[in-house]
Write a protein that holds these residues in place. Sequence first.
Motif, PDB file in Angstrom:
ATOM      1  N   THR A  23       2.015   9.013   6.168  1.00  0.00           N
ATOM      2  CA  THR A  23       0.806   8.054   6.156  1.00  0.00           C
ATOM      3  C   THR A  23       0.883   7.387   7.457  1.00  0.00           C
ATOM      4  N   TYR A  24      -0.492   7.344   8.059  1.00  0.00           N
ATOM      5  CA  TYR A  24      -0.942   6.410   9.149  1.00  0.00           C
ATOM      6  C   TYR A  24      -2.135   5.443   8.729  1.00  0.00           C
ATOM      7  N   SER A  32     -11.048   4.702  -0.271  1.00  0.00           N
ATOM      8  CA  SER A  32      -9.864   5.355  -0.224  1.00  0.00           C
ATOM      9  C   SER A  32      -8.660   5.057  -1.306  1.00  0.00           C
ATOM     10  N   LEU A  33      -9.028   4.226  -2.429  1.00  0.00           N
ATOM     11  CA  LEU A  33      -8.199   3.881  -3.374  1.00  0.00           C
ATOM     12  C   LEU A  33      -8.164   4.901  -4.686  1.00  0.00           C
ATOM     13  N   GLN A  34      -7.103   5.344  -4.888  1.00  0.00           N
ATOM     14  CA  GLN A  34      -6.896   6.127  -6.169  1.00  0.00           C
ATOM     15  C   GLN A  34      -6.508   5.334  -7.281  1.00  0.00           C
ATOM     16  N   VAL A  40       0.887  -1.239   0.198  1.00  0.00           N
ATOM     17  CA  VAL A  40       0.157  -0.148  -0.045  1.00  0.00           C
ATOM     18  C   VAL A  40       0.852   1.223  -0.069  1.00  0.00           C
ATOM     19  N   ASP A  41       0.802   2.019  -1.063  1.00  0.00           N
ATOM     20  CA  ASP A  41       1.774   3.140  -1.212  1.00  0.00           C
ATOM     21  C   ASP A  41       3.061   2.772  -0.892  1.00  0.00           C
ATOM     22  N   THR A  93      -1.288  -0.881  -4.030  1.00  0.00           N
ATOM     23  CA  THR A  93      -2.418  -0.079  -3.934  1.00  0.00           C
ATOM     24  C   THR A  93      -2.119   1.453  -3.702  1.00  0.00           C
ATOM     25  N   ILE A  94      -2.646   2.444  -4.435  1.00  0.00           N
ATOM     26  CA  ILE A  94      -2.227   3.748  -4.289  1.00  0.00           C
ATOM     27  C   ILE A  94      -3.410   4.532  -3.630  1.00  0.00           C
TER      28      ILE A  94
END
Length: 375
Positions: free
Chosen positions: A195-196, A37-39, A10-11, A62-63
């Motif tokens: 990011t958290y 929340s997915l771009q 993720v990211d 996943t971004i």
Amino acid sequence: EFRRVLFRSVDGVESNDPFGLKGDGTNALRSPVALDSLQAIDIQLTPFDVRRAGFTGVLINTITKSGSNEFHGSVKYEFTNQDYRAKNPNTTSALFGTREPFKERSYNYSLGGPIIRNRLFFYANYDDYKRTAAPPATSFKYTDQTQIDAIVARAKSLNYDVGSLGGSGSTITTQKTKLAKLDWNISDGQRLTATYRNNEGITPVFAGLTSNFGQSFSNYWYDAPQKSTVYSAVLNSQWTSDFHTEATVTYTEWNGSPKNRGAAFPAVQINGLTGVRGDTGATITTGSVLFGTEFSRQLNQVYTKNWQSKLHGDYAIGNHTITVGGESDQIKYYNAFAQGFYGSYTFANVAAWVAGTPVTTYTDAKLNPGYTLDD
């Protein structure tokens, strides 16, 4: 191990099962990030990249979304139940032709926007999922209530509550997913993203409930949680038109330690019970019942802590790119596991259990004198 074939991130931060116990290879009960929340999703088949290692199959990155100069948000509610599902088509199932009752709902909230226009942005997402369903159907049915009453009474005399029988109650699975993200345009050539992420999910496991030869009392069951927390920071720097660097620092905690339903107690199996088998309909006198703390969950603690840092640079020379960098990956594992840590006893019949006469089998795993679980 599943992650050796399919690598999830993720990211750019690894999101695999860190201990290798889950069949699907993830570190969450559901998705580690909410769908809203997915771009974008980046899928790479066996990428030939020195920065991608430790697997032989597919990379799925996943971004997540980021804030922008415009405020944007959403509120969503989803619901479904058995009325939206077809009837059970399995002709060999006891539930053939019925709709198995369940209820599933989720709430999702998101908000993103500028803190300082063109410079500093935020994005936050919260997802709350809950599924309620009937417990698995029992196969074996007890026909002599006096045997069950005697078992319960003897357990109470030992100050232990065995719980209920028959798979009563509901199966409740939950997961709460949180995401908070800051993007800072430090300069025209530098961007910092912090990011958290937090996942807390739990689902019940009905150990020993569906056997053709017996059942288990409810305090023999346990809950299987999946908890993970990730803090990450990524600094992207474009120093020249040909030279780019990326620095990443990540800290991840994961906990998959099961939670027992009842008080600590040895695993107990009592044989010689009368009942009807669900698969054949035959009445037998060799049935059994289980209660206490499940044999493999008496001492079962597992969690990990992971510190990771990366730095790499890409330098473009004509049609070629030179990549240079380094990575540090430190993982601390804690795994305390011992079957039968409280003991395991098997009694030939109800009378033996009530009288406390010698058991047919016995297991008791204990620490050696002078040692603790941390040794």
